[in-house]
Design a protein around this motif. Structure first.
Motif, PDB file in Angstrom:
ATOM      1  N   THR A  60     127.191  13.489  98.346  1.00 52.08           N
ATOM      2  CA  THR A  60     127.950  14.233  98.999  1.00 52.08           C
ATOM      3  C   THR A  60     129.137  12.669  99.162  1.00 52.08           C
ATOM      4  OG1 THR A  60     126.691  12.463 100.434  1.00 52.08           O
ATOM      5  CG2 THR A  60     126.448  14.295 100.296  1.00 52.08           C
ATOM      6  N   VAL A  61     130.303  13.156  99.404  1.00 57.97           N
ATOM      7  CA  VAL A  61     131.028  12.389  99.109  1.00 57.97           C
ATOM      8  C   VAL A  61     131.890  12.021 101.351  1.00 57.97           C
ATOM      9  CG1 VAL A  61     134.065  12.038  98.922  1.00 57.97           C
ATOM     10  CG2 VAL A  61     132.462  13.120  97.254  1.00 57.97           C
ATOM     11  N   GLU A  62     132.760  10.900 100.869  1.00 52.50           N
ATOM     12  CA  GLU A  62     132.855  10.294 102.456  1.00 52.50           C
ATOM     13  C   GLU A  62     134.269   9.433 102.172  1.00 52.50           C
ATOM     14  OE1 GLU A  62     130.584   7.866 104.146  1.00 52.50           O
ATOM     15  OE2 GLU A  62     129.540   6.980 102.862  1.00 52.50           O
ATOM     16  N   LEU A  63     134.721   9.486 103.701  1.00 46.83           N
ATOM     17  CA  LEU A  63     136.030   8.615 103.705  1.00 46.83           C
ATOM     18  C   LEU A  63     135.975   7.323 104.833  1.00 46.83           C
ATOM     19  CD1 LEU A  63     139.266   9.655 103.222  1.00 46.83           C
ATOM     20  CD2 LEU A  63     139.136   9.946 105.848  1.00 46.83           C
ATOM     21  N   SER A  64     136.468   6.765 103.553  1.00 48.16           N
ATOM     22  CA  SER A  64     135.772   5.562 103.665  1.00 48.16           C
ATOM     23  C   SER A  64     136.520   4.187 104.833  1.00 48.16           C
ATOM     24  CB  SER A  64     136.407   4.284 102.806  1.00 48.16           C
ATOM     25  OG  SER A  64     138.076   3.996 102.551  1.00 48.16           O
ATOM     26  N   PRO A  65     136.003   3.505 105.601  1.00 48.91           N
ATOM     27  CA  PRO A  65     136.576   2.979 106.852  1.00 48.91           C
ATOM     28  C   PRO A  65     138.737   2.187 106.162  1.00 48.91           C
ATOM     29  CG  PRO A  65     135.393   1.329 106.105  1.00 48.91           C
ATOM     30  CD  PRO A  65     135.218   2.681 105.499  1.00 48.91           C
ATOM     31  N   GLY A  66     140.028   2.243 107.290  1.00 47.37           N
ATOM     32  CA  GLY A  66     140.989   2.232 107.005  1.00 47.37           C
ATOM     33  C   GLY A  66     141.696   1.021 106.209  1.00 47.37           C
ATOM     34  N   GLN A  67     139.790  -0.259 107.163  1.00 49.22           N
ATOM     35  CA  GLN A  67     140.622  -1.494 106.620  1.00 49.22           C
ATOM     36  C   GLN A  67     139.321  -2.430 106.558  1.00 49.22           C
ATOM     37  OE1 GLN A  67     143.925  -2.187 109.501  1.00 49.22           O
ATOM     38  NE2 GLN A  67     142.607  -2.742 110.742  1.00 49.22           N
ATOM     39  N   ASP A  68     138.757  -3.875 106.446  1.00 50.93           N
ATOM     40  CA  ASP A  68     138.065  -3.895 106.528  1.00 50.93           C
ATOM     41  C   ASP A  68     138.040  -4.855 108.191  1.00 50.93           C
ATOM     42  OD1 ASP A  68     136.034  -6.932 106.556  1.00 50.93           O
ATOM     43  OD2 ASP A  68     136.316  -6.868 104.638  1.00 50.93           O
ATOM     44  N   SER A  69     137.102  -4.589 108.901  1.00 44.32           N
ATOM     45  CA  SER A  69     137.407  -5.271 109.889  1.00 44.32           C
ATOM     46  C   SER A  69     137.460  -6.487 110.496  1.00 44.32           C
ATOM     47  CB  SER A  69     135.555  -4.818 111.264  1.00 44.32           C
ATOM     48  OG  SER A  69     134.170  -5.293 109.788  1.00 44.32           O
TER      49      SER A  69
END
Length: 255
Positions: free
Chosen positions: A87-96
């Motif tokens: 499956t393909v998912e969207l990564s978070p926008g940035q490292d917390s």
């Protein structure tokens, strides 16, 4: 009876006054030619200095713009489930732990800008290096003591600051912080920003000077520096460049 030989016009020489007048005219022509040559050389030097100033500014601003546009960008990443299907998912926008945008406000040698993005999105840093083993790239920009805008990847092991552009006398930054509750945007310095995740754009200002003096260059009182200061009158070509770069990945911050 002797015959006298008569002088013809072709046998006559120049008189002293004629020679003096000719020499004076020749000297005037030579002086005019030398003056024109000196003027053309000064004009060429001024044009070359202006071209070098603009070239240095273009290199620095283009580098910052490219890194700003991908700061905080997400990317698609595949994941394998226990059943063997991907499956393909969207990564978070940035490292917390490492925000996409950070800044330090201060004097010209303290002012700095840090822009971060996932290395899975682009492994290149501000120096063009692609050998990072870290999950993210964090490019830090600041002036060095040699009047050069320098940068390095803060996450890259053994990385050192390298010059991007020379002749940069000042480097100033402002951040456009959004206030979703009041639907307003306010320009602030780094120490005034309350939340960098709400920054929608960055204003970059560079004051760039030519390396060599150009003697026919006179300061223009209408031209000011990044902090609205008068430009020095030391014969160097100077220009101030301001650019506003939008953070493309901050769409949706304002409802």
């Amino acid at each position: 009876m002797s015959r006298h030989k008569q002088d013809t016009p072709s046998q006559r020489g120049y008189t002293l006054p004629e020679l003096l007048i000719g020499m004076a005219l020749s000297l005037l022509v030579i002086a005019a030619a030398m003056s024109a040559y000196g003027t053309s050389m000064q004009t060429w030097s001024a044009m070359a200095a202006a071209d070098a100033v603009h070239a240095n500014a273009r290199v620095a601003l283009r580098n910052i713009r490219e890194q700003t546009h991908i700061a905080g960008a997400s990317y698609l990443k595949p994941n394998s489930n226990s059943d063997g299907k991907f499956t393909v998912e969207l990564s978070p926008g940035q490292d917390s732990e490492q925000t996409a945008v950070a800044g330090v406000n201060g004097t010209k040698n303290i002012e700095s800008l840090t822009l971060g993005h996932w290395s899975a999105l682009d492994t290149s840093d501000c120096q063009g290096n692609t050998g990072t083993s870290h999950t993210s790239v964090r490019n830090d920009y600041k002036l060095n003591t040699n009047k050069e805008l320098s940068c390095k990847d803060l996450n890259l092991t053994n990385s050192t600051y390298q010059a991007l552009a020379e002749g940069v006398e000042d480097f100033q930054l402002r951040y456009a912080e959004a206030n979703p509750s009041t639907q307003t945007i306010q320009w602030k310095t780094a120490n005034q920003v309350t939340d960098m995740t709400l920054v929608l754009a960055i204003e970059v200002c560079l004051r760039v000077a030519s390396i060599h003096t150009v003697h026919n260059t006179k300061p223009n009182s209408q031209l000011k520096g990044c902090q609205d200061e008068a430009l020095p009158a030391d014969g160097r070509m100077r220009r101030t460049f301001k650019r506003v770069v939008a953070l493309r990945n901050r769409d949706g911050v304002m409802p």
